[in-house]
Design a protein around this motif. Structure first.
Motif, PDB file in Angstrom:
ATOM      1  N   VAL A   1       0.856  -1.179   0.000  1.00 43.76           N
ATOM      2  CA  VAL A   1       0.000   0.000   0.000  1.00 43.76           C
ATOM      3  C   VAL A   1       0.896   1.233   0.000  1.00 43.76           C
ATOM      4  N   LYS A   2       0.607   2.127  -0.916  1.00 44.58           N
ATOM      5  CA  LYS A   2       1.390   3.361  -0.974  1.00 44.58           C
ATOM      6  C   LYS A   2       0.989   4.253   0.195  1.00 44.58           C
ATOM      7  N   LYS A   3       1.971   4.824   0.842  1.00 46.52           N
ATOM      8  CA  LYS A   3       1.709   5.752   1.934  1.00 46.52           C
ATOM      9  C   LYS A   3       1.371   7.102   1.326  1.00 46.52           C
ATOM     10  N   GLN A   4       0.172   7.586   1.652  1.00 52.15           N
ATOM     11  CA  GLN A   4      -0.232   8.899   1.175  1.00 52.15           C
ATOM     12  C   GLN A   4       0.194   9.949   2.187  1.00 52.15           C
ATOM     13  N   ASP A   5       0.175  11.154   1.738  1.00 50.56           N
ATOM     14  CA  ASP A   5       0.398  12.272   2.629  1.00 50.56           C
ATOM     15  C   ASP A   5      -0.766  12.286   3.623  1.00 50.56           C
ATOM     16  N   PRO A   6      -0.499  12.400   4.937  1.00 48.29           N
ATOM     17  CA  PRO A   6      -1.588  12.334   5.921  1.00 48.29           C
ATOM     18  C   PRO A   6      -2.675  13.382   5.675  1.00 48.29           C
ATOM     19  N   MET A   7      -2.277  14.558   5.226  1.00 45.81           N
ATOM     20  CA  MET A   7      -3.265  15.612   4.982  1.00 45.81           C
ATOM     21  C   MET A   7      -4.195  15.217   3.831  1.00 45.81           C
ATOM     22  N   LYS A   8      -3.628  14.641   2.763  1.00 45.95           N
ATOM     23  CA  LYS A   8      -4.450  14.220   1.622  1.00 45.95           C
ATOM     24  C   LYS A   8      -5.360  13.062   2.010  1.00 45.95           C
ATOM     25  N   GLU A   9      -4.813  12.132   2.799  1.00 49.27           N
ATOM     26  CA  GLU A   9      -5.613  10.985   3.220  1.00 49.27           C
ATOM     27  C   GLU A   9      -6.787  11.437   4.086  1.00 49.27           C
ATOM     28  N   LEU A  10      -6.533  12.390   4.977  1.00 52.03           N
ATOM     29  CA  LEU A  10      -7.601  12.926   5.821  1.00 52.03           C
ATOM     30  C   LEU A  10      -8.663  13.615   4.971  1.00 52.03           C
ATOM     31  N   GLU A  11      -8.224  14.379   3.995  1.00 51.74           N
ATOM     32  CA  GLU A  11      -9.159  15.073   3.103  1.00 51.74           C
ATOM     33  C   GLU A  11     -10.003  14.073   2.314  1.00 51.74           C
ATOM     34  N   ASN A  12      -9.357  12.997   1.824  1.00 52.76           N
ATOM     35  CA  ASN A  12     -10.091  11.965   1.079  1.00 52.76           C
ATOM     36  C   ASN A  12     -11.128  11.274   1.960  1.00 52.76           C
ATOM     37  N   LEU A  13     -10.758  10.991   3.210  1.00 52.79           N
ATOM     38  CA  LEU A  13     -11.705  10.333   4.117  1.00 52.79           C
ATOM     39  C   LEU A  13     -12.883  11.252   4.443  1.00 52.79           C
ATOM     40  N   GLU A  14     -12.614  12.534   4.624  1.00 53.34           N
ATOM     41  CA  GLU A  14     -13.696  13.468   4.943  1.00 53.34           C
ATOM     42  C   GLU A  14     -14.623  13.688   3.755  1.00 53.34           C
ATOM     43  N   ASN A  15     -14.097  13.549   2.544  1.00 54.98           N
ATOM     44  CA  ASN A  15     -14.906  13.748   1.338  1.00 54.98           C
ATOM     45  C   ASN A  15     -15.457  12.438   0.776  1.00 54.98           C
ATOM     46  N   ASN A  16     -15.299  11.338   1.500  1.00 55.63           N
ATOM     47  CA  ASN A  16     -15.779  10.037   1.049  1.00 55.63           C
ATOM     48  C   ASN A  16     -17.313  10.040   1.049  1.00 55.63           C
ATOM     49  N   GLU A  17     -17.913   9.871  -0.127  1.00 55.89           N
ATOM     50  CA  GLU A  17     -19.370   9.955  -0.260  1.00 55.89           C
ATOM     51  C   GLU A  17     -20.075   8.809   0.460  1.00 55.89           C
ATOM     52  N   ILE A  18     -19.520   7.619   0.378  1.00 55.79           N
ATOM     53  CA  ILE A  18     -20.148   6.452   1.013  1.00 55.79           C
ATOM     54  C   ILE A  18     -20.179   6.642   2.529  1.00 55.79           C
ATOM     55  N   LEU A  19     -19.049   7.101   3.079  1.00 53.04           N
ATOM     56  CA  LEU A  19     -18.976   7.338   4.521  1.00 53.04           C
ATOM     57  C   LEU A  19     -19.979   8.413   4.936  1.00 53.04           C
ATOM     58  N   ASN A  20     -20.068   9.480   4.153  1.00 57.06           N
ATOM     59  CA  ASN A  20     -21.008  10.564   4.482  1.00 57.06           C
ATOM     60  C   ASN A  20     -22.457  10.079   4.437  1.00 57.06           C
ATOM     61  N   GLU A  21     -22.802   9.249   3.457  1.00 55.31           N
ATOM     62  CA  GLU A  21     -24.168   8.721   3.362  1.00 55.31           C
ATOM     63  C   GLU A  21     -24.485   7.819   4.553  1.00 55.31           C
ATOM     64  N   LEU A  22     -23.509   6.985   4.947  1.00 54.83           N
ATOM     65  CA  LEU A  22     -23.734   6.092   6.098  1.00 54.83           C
ATOM     66  C   LEU A  22     -23.879   6.892   7.395  1.00 54.83           C
ATOM     67  N   LEU A  23     -23.074   7.947   7.553  1.00 51.56           N
ATOM     68  CA  LEU A  23     -23.188   8.788   8.754  1.00 51.56           C
ATOM     69  C   LEU A  23     -24.529   9.521   8.786  1.00 51.56           C
ATOM     70  N   ASP A  24     -25.002   9.978   7.626  1.00 55.33           N
ATOM     71  CA  ASP A  24     -26.318  10.628   7.553  1.00 55.33           C
ATOM     72  C   ASP A  24     -27.424   9.643   7.923  1.00 55.33           C
ATOM     73  N   ALA A  25     -27.280   8.385   7.475  1.00 52.62           N
ATOM     74  CA  ALA A  25     -28.281   7.363   7.802  1.00 52.62           C
ATOM     75  C   ALA A  25     -28.288   7.091   9.305  1.00 52.62           C
TER      76      ALA A  25
END
Length: 186
Positions: free
Chosen positions: A108-132
């Motif tokens: 697994v390629k190590k991403q920049d922590p800031m980019k990884e955090l941004e990707n997780l916060e913008n994850n549509e599936i995660l956001n839909e599950l949290l809204d549910a």
């Protein structure tokens, strides 16, 4: 007595004229005008060149020979046509025992922590599950596990980057206001 065949060669009848001599135009009078004889000789040479525009006779046969020579040169290359035997079946050096599977290691390629955090916060599936979940709906175990893993990773990344959680209650804000020394801002 043997008879001689009549010819019309100029040398037989009269001496060589200037017009019959081959004149090298580069030698002839540099910078001066060419004479009539020199111009005629030049015109004859040009006419001879124009007459013979085509390919030489038998050129198609020589082209075939060149192609055959090229093929022979390619075949003579020692790297081509190796006699080394190639195995048709791939054999394992360390064969696994029956029933065992060799695990494939994924890198697994190590991403920049800031980019990884941004990707997780913008994850549509995660956001839909949290809204549910906020709406009070129930989600499956695999979805709940996914949400937990993502939230844990987000908290790890925030600690790593030194970002504090922004969710402070009103009581916490009120306490910080009371503890604050107003004289600091004067």
């Amino acid at each position: 007595m043997a008879r001689k065949k009549k010819t019309r060669r100029i040398t037989d009848i009269m001496p060589i004229r200037k017009a019959d001599k081959k004149i090298d135009i580069t030698k002839a009078r540099s910078g001066k005008k060419l004479t009539r004889y020199e111009l005629d000789a030049k015109a004859r040479e040009d006419k001879k060149k124009r007459k013979h525009k085509g390919l030489a006779s038998g050129s198609r046969h020589s082209a075939v020979e060149e192609k055959a020579n090229k093929l022979q040169n390619e075949i003579k290359d020692p790297k081509i046509g190796s006699k080394k035997k190639i195995p048709l079946v791939v054999e394992f050096v360390n064969k696994p025992e029956k029933g065992q599977v060799i695990p494939v290691i994924k890198q697994v390629k190590k991403q920049d922590p800031m980019k990884e955090l941004e990707n997780l916060e913008n994850n549509e599936i995660l956001n839909e599950l949290l809204d549910a979940l906020d709406a009070g709906k129930t989600i499956s175990k695999s979805d709940q596990q996914f949400v937990d893993e993502c939230l844990d990773r987000i908290s790890e990344l925030m600690e790593e980057l030194g970002i504090e959680d922004e969710d402070e209650s009103e009581d916490d804000l009120y306490r910080t206001f009371e503890r604050m020394d107003i004289n600091q801002f004067r």
